[in-house]
Write an enzyme that holds these catalytic residues in place. Structure first.
Site, mmCIF file in Angstrom:
data_model
loop_
_atom_site.group_PDB
_atom_site.id
_atom_site.type_symbol
_atom_site.label_atom_id
_atom_site.label_comp_id
_atom_site.label_asym_id
_atom_site.label_seq_id
_atom_site.Cartn_x
_atom_site.Cartn_y
_atom_site.Cartn_z
ATOM 1 N N TRP A 357 28.286 -27.554 -78.491
ATOM 2 C CA TRP A 357 26.856 -27.422 -78.800
ATOM 3 C C TRP A 357 26.531 -28.078 -80.129
ATOM 4 O O TRP A 357 25.379 -28.334 -80.443
ATOM 5 C CB TRP A 357 26.423 -25.946 -78.799
ATOM 6 C CG TRP A 357 26.866 -25.142 -80.013
ATOM 7 C CD1 TRP A 357 28.147 -25.007 -80.479
ATOM 8 C CD2 TRP A 357 26.035 -24.400 -80.917
ATOM 9 N NE1 TRP A 357 28.159 -24.200 -81.596
ATOM 10 C CE2 TRP A 357 26.875 -23.809 -81.896
ATOM 11 C CE3 TRP A 357 24.666 -24.144 -80.981
ATOM 12 C CZ2 TRP A 357 26.391 -23.005 -82.922
ATOM 13 C CZ3 TRP A 357 24.192 -23.338 -82.016
ATOM 14 C CH2 TRP A 357 25.041 -22.778 -82.966
ATOM 15 N N ASP A 358 27.570 -28.378 -80.912
ATOM 16 C CA ASP A 358 27.399 -29.048 -82.203
ATOM 17 C C ASP A 358 26.495 -30.281 -82.073
ATOM 18 O O ASP A 358 25.718 -30.595 -82.971
ATOM 19 C CB ASP A 358 28.749 -29.548 -82.751
ATOM 20 C CG ASP A 358 29.806 -28.464 -82.854
ATOM 21 O OD1 ASP A 358 29.762 -27.521 -82.056
ATOM 22 O OD2 ASP A 358 30.692 -28.582 -83.724
ATOM 23 N N GLU A 487 31.133 -16.229 -84.092
ATOM 24 C CA GLU A 487 32.280 -15.951 -83.210
ATOM 25 C C GLU A 487 33.143 -14.802 -83.726
ATOM 26 O O GLU A 487 34.161 -14.479 -83.116
ATOM 27 C CB GLU A 487 33.121 -17.214 -83.049
ATOM 28 C CG GLU A 487 32.387 -18.306 -82.294
ATOM 29 C CD GLU A 487 33.198 -19.578 -82.139
ATOM 30 O OE1 GLU A 487 34.152 -19.773 -82.916
ATOM 31 O OE2 GLU A 487 32.862 -20.380 -81.242
ATOM 32 N N LYS A 599 30.671 -15.309 -89.361
ATOM 33 C CA LYS A 599 31.357 -16.598 -89.523
ATOM 34 C C LYS A 599 30.362 -17.706 -89.868
ATOM 35 O O LYS A 599 30.645 -18.564 -90.698
ATOM 36 C CB LYS A 599 32.072 -16.927 -88.206
ATOM 37 C CG LYS A 599 32.861 -18.207 -88.222
ATOM 38 C CD LYS A 599 33.505 -18.460 -86.861
ATOM 39 C CE LYS A 599 34.297 -19.752 -86.855
ATOM 40 N NZ LYS A 599 34.739 -20.132 -85.512
ATOM 41 N N GLN A 600 29.221 -17.705 -89.218
ATOM 42 C CA GLN A 600 28.243 -18.785 -89.417
ATOM 43 C C GLN A 600 26.870 -18.268 -89.037
ATOM 44 O O GLN A 600 26.761 -17.223 -88.404
ATOM 45 C CB GLN A 600 28.608 -19.985 -88.554
ATOM 46 C CG GLN A 600 28.490 -19.726 -87.056
ATOM 47 C CD GLN A 600 29.308 -20.706 -86.236
ATOM 48 O OE1 GLN A 600 30.465 -20.449 -85.934
ATOM 49 N NE2 GLN A 600 28.712 -21.817 -85.860
HETATM 50 C C1 BGC Z 1 32.311 -22.848 -84.394
HETATM 51 C C2 BGC Z 1 31.506 -23.275 -83.185
HETATM 52 C C3 BGC Z 1 31.652 -24.768 -83.009
HETATM 53 C C4 BGC Z 1 33.137 -25.169 -82.943
HETATM 54 C C5 BGC Z 1 33.323 -26.665 -82.927
HETATM 55 C C6 BGC Z 1 33.756 -23.273 -84.202
HETATM 56 O O1 BGC Z 1 34.505 -22.912 -85.332
HETATM 57 O O2 BGC Z 1 32.249 -21.460 -84.544
HETATM 58 O O3 BGC Z 1 30.136 -22.971 -83.369
HETATM 59 O O4 BGC Z 1 31.014 -25.175 -81.842
HETATM 60 O O5 BGC Z 1 33.809 -24.672 -84.073
HETATM 61 O O6 BGC Z 1 32.819 -27.242 -84.100
#
Ligand code: BGC
Length: 770
Positions: A357-358, A487, A599-600
């Site tokens: 999804w990035d 996550e 985490k984000q």
């Molecule tokens: C992030 C995800 C991301 C993936 C790839 C993960 O660490 O939590 O949001 O899509 O890394 O960059």
């Protein structure tokens, strides 16, 4: 954090060779052109730790998943972009002694990534065991203009002796992926061969039948004069080489120019691979290294002309932003709608080079503002072409209708490697819908909705319709068992972000349908018929919009990340003992999942995406509540926080977050850059400058700018394309200036002042002093 690179505005420079940081440098000094990429491995032999990596975009392997306990719905394979033929290799022997940097004494080592011109160079002196000293100068690049061509200039100069230098340029298809799940090799030989002037090798993947043909040609000079050589030709399985020996007097420079064409069956029929590669390699040799390098510099000059960001007063920030822009342009060039952007691009194997999804959440805005709209459109078309697979994916998981796009993919099929985490991250469907909005809103290309966009939107809406459920006790719709962008929580109920983006998708789909009905009734009727869209269905979507449940804490005035979030012990990150961080390397997974640590951006991701629907007070309350609980352990995290902090006037916080995203790889912030650079988060860095410090938004066909200069900078400027115009925006402490570099007028709103900037006009606005 390790800072061993020199600060320079246009170059990344490493001085002194340190085997411990070599793999890190191999990532950072990677080169690429959207078609292929190459880690900064050495041309000559190297027996120290290295991650050899030569990647061809779109050439991947469905490696069988490694899993302890199989569950229904688990993907059969984890796709990975393949390490393919090592085309850079050049063995060097000095009077019979091999050159290997781990075995010789190395002095005056300088490795430089020339971002302005688009090439990598390396220079050093080596003292061999017997005391002989040679100077090596190596330059290489993969051509932007001739995408299939890689060119190397490798020179050896005996410094304190006269002797024999033996060169062995080769092509080696006997390579491995370090991340292979069962230590399997993925390539088979198809053919190889050579004559006195060139050599070729074709390998194919054991599955999916991708063929890659490489042809090398070369030329040699001594003291600047061409030398003709008669090579010894050697072969073994998946390997061809030429060797020749040159007598060199002390101080005499011997140069090998190696030109390699790498072509794949993605673009040519099998019968055309060899003749095509031969012609390309021969043409490159005829053009010569200097001409190819000039083409490269011209192509990069054009790219910088469109997308450079200038930061005054802070060389380290300047270097960082250029590094991010450089790597993004090396990763995706946008002509091929079958390609996408892996989180590590071509700089390593982690995340398998697959699409996440990035792309939609972070990369699309970068390409929208810095390239022709056709480029970001191709990123959207990529998902359009995967719509049937996304529908199949939903069926596999038991849904009767709709489309669930994969969290990780190469060809539209789900292929993630971590079932527990990514499986329930259905929010990615929302980001894919939102990118359609972003594209249409930014470019004004509303025709896209009727052509492609609405089909995707409708199928995603159908998925949400089935995925939500009506909770009679609440009299509202809920969404159970999901994982949000954070996550560090799995299988939660009513993740605010997911509920919100789902409803937003339904709203945007209904709005877009209404637009099409009005603007293109014929196309509307055709689409409704093709989709079998009923009034009952759209009425249901409206009902979900009206009656969705969103967890919230009325007292604090914040949205809750998910049901039950307030049951956690809410201790700010800054109160954790430093040795606990990063928690993903120091805590058990169980402890992480139970904790409040984020985490984000999760709720805040929603407030960024849907920023025009929330007032500043709401954003502020949520930011103040969530940011202190956020560990930013995803590279995608700081940029979103930087943008929101800018909007809220938290200038120090914004700058702190910016630094964390901008120099993430250069300073190896997360201690993992040797696996590859964080390419998709680099787009986030760009957003932090342009959307954050620049305040760029697009509303009602107008470009909004609201720049401020962070205290550590004296001024900054960036370029954006907008609806056919290209604008250079410069912000200083006292004024904002916008120059229209094109013949197309631009509708602007600059810190609230609305107007049109005429072709080639300049808009200047003094800042109002507080
Ligand atoms: C992030 C995800 C991301 C993936 C790839 C993960 O660490 O939590 O949001 O899509 O890394 O960059």
């Amino acid at each position: 954090m390790k800072q061993y690179l020199h600060i320079d505005e246009w170059c990344i420079i490493e001085e002194g060779f340190d085997a411990h940081t070599h793999e890190l440098s191999e990532s950072i000094f990677s080169i690429g052109n959207g078609y292929m990429g190459q880690r900064a491995n050495f041309e000559e032999a190297y027996s120290g730790h290295t991650l050899q990596g030569s990647y061809m975009a779109g050439v991947y392997y469905p490696d069988k998943t490694r899993v302890g306990w199989w569950k229904n719905g688990y993907p059969e394979y984890f796709a990975k972009v393949l390490n393919s033929t090592n085309w850079i290799g050049i063995g060097i022997e000095v009077d019979g002694e091999p050159l290997d940097l781990i075995k010789v004494k190395v002095h005056d080592f300088v490795r430089t990534l020339h971002m302005k011109e688009g090439y990598l160079s390396r220079r050093f002196t080596a003292t061999l065991e017997g005391g002989k000293e040679v100077q090596i100068d190596a330059i290489r690049f993969v051509s932007l203009k001739r995408q299939e061509i890689g060119a190397i200039r490798y020179s050896v100069t005996p410094l304190n002796f006269s002797g024999q230098i033996r060169f062995t340029p080769y092509l080696d298809g006997d390579v491995v992926n370090k991340d292979s799940n069962y230590d399997e090799k993925f390539w088979l030989e198809v053919n190889k061969g050579s004559d006195e002037a060139k050599a070729h090798l074709t390998v194919k993947t054991k599955k999916l039948d991708f063929h890659v043909t490489s042809v090398m040609t070369y030329a040699v000079t001594k003291a600047g004069q061409p030398v003709s050589v008669t090579p010894e030709q050697a072969e073994r399985e998946k390997f061809v080489s030429h060797s020749f020996t040159i007598d060199a007097a002390q101080g005499e420079e011997v140069v090998l120019f190696k030109y390699v064409a790498n072509v794949t069956s993605r673009n040519y029929g099998l019968g055309q691979l060899l003749p095509t590669a031969e012609k390309l390699a021969e043409d490159a040799k005829t053009a010569g290294f200097a001409a190819l390098l000039q083409e490269q510099m011209d192509a990069w000059a054009h790219t910088w002309e469109e997308s450079d960001i200038i930061i005054e007063g802070d060389p380290s920030a300047q270097q960082a932003i250029r590094f991010n822009i450089f790597q993004l342009n090396q990763t995706y060039s946008g002509e091929d709608d079958r390609l996408n952007i892996g989180p590590k691009g071509f700089t390593g194997e982690k995340y398998g080079g697959s699409t996440y999804w990035d792309t939609e959440a972070y990369c699309v805005p970068f390409y929208l503002s810095t390239h022709d709209p056709a480029i970001s459109r191709n990123l959207l078309i990529y998902r359009y072409k995967h719509l049937e697979k996304a529908k199949e994916n939903a069926r596999k998981l038991g849904f009767k209708k709709g489309a669930l796009y994969p969290m990780v993919t190469m060809n539209g099929e789900e292929c993630h490697n971590e079932w527990e985490i990514t499986f329930e991250e259905i929010h990615r469907n929302g980001a894919i819908a939102h990118a359609i909005f972003n594209y249409v809103n930014y470019t004004g290309d509303k025709a896209y909705l009727g052509q492609y966009g609405l089909e995707v939107l409708a199928e995603i809406s159908r998925f949400w319709e089935e995925r939500v459920q009506f909770a009679p006790n609440k009299g509202q719709y809920v969404m159970l068992g999901v994982t949000g962008p954070n996550e560090y929580e799995n299988n939660v109920n009513n993740n605010w972000y997911t509920n919100r983006i789902a409803v937003w998708t339904l709203e945007y789909t209904l709005e877009s349908l209404a637009y099409l009905k009005e603007a293109e009734p014929g196309r509307y009727a055709e689409l409704v018929e093709r989709l079998g869209l009923t009034e009952e269905e759209t009425a249901k979507w409206q009902d979900i919009i009206d009656r969705m449940y969103y967890p919230a804490d009325e007292e604090r005035g914040v949205f809750l990340q998910q049901d039950g979030f307030l049951d956690k012990a809410l201790i700010p990150v800054k109160e954790l003992p430093a040795e606990n961080l990063p928690i993903n390397q120091n805590w058990s997974w169980d402890r992480i999942l139970r904790s409040c640590y984020i985490k984000q951006a999760d709720v805040l991701q929603g407030l960024y995406f849907l920023g025009d629907r929330y007032d500043l007070e709401t954003k502020k309350r949520n930011f103040d509540f969530y940011e202190p609980l956020t560990v930013h352990e995803s590279s995608l995290s700081p940029c979103v926080h930087a943008i929101l902090a800018c909007e809220l006037g938290y200038q120090e916080k914004a700058y702190e977050m910016y630094l964390r995203t901008a120099r993430l790889d250069l300073d190896n912030y997360n201690n993992d850059t040797e696996d590859g650079c964080h390419i998709t988060s680099m787009a986030g860095t760009w957003m932090a400058v342009v959307h954050g410090f620049g305040g760029l938004r697009v509303q009602n066909d107008r470009l909004l700018l609201n720049p401020f200069v962070p205290g550590h900078w004296t001024a900054f400027s960036f370029k954006v394309v907008f609806r056919g115009s290209r604008l250079k925006v410069t912000a200083t402490a006292d004024a904002i200036e916008i120059v229209n570099e094109t013949d197309v007028p631009a509708d602007l709103s600059v810190s609230g002042n609305v107007g049109t900037l005429e072709p080639h006009g300049t808009w200047r606005q003094e800042r109002v002093k507080a």
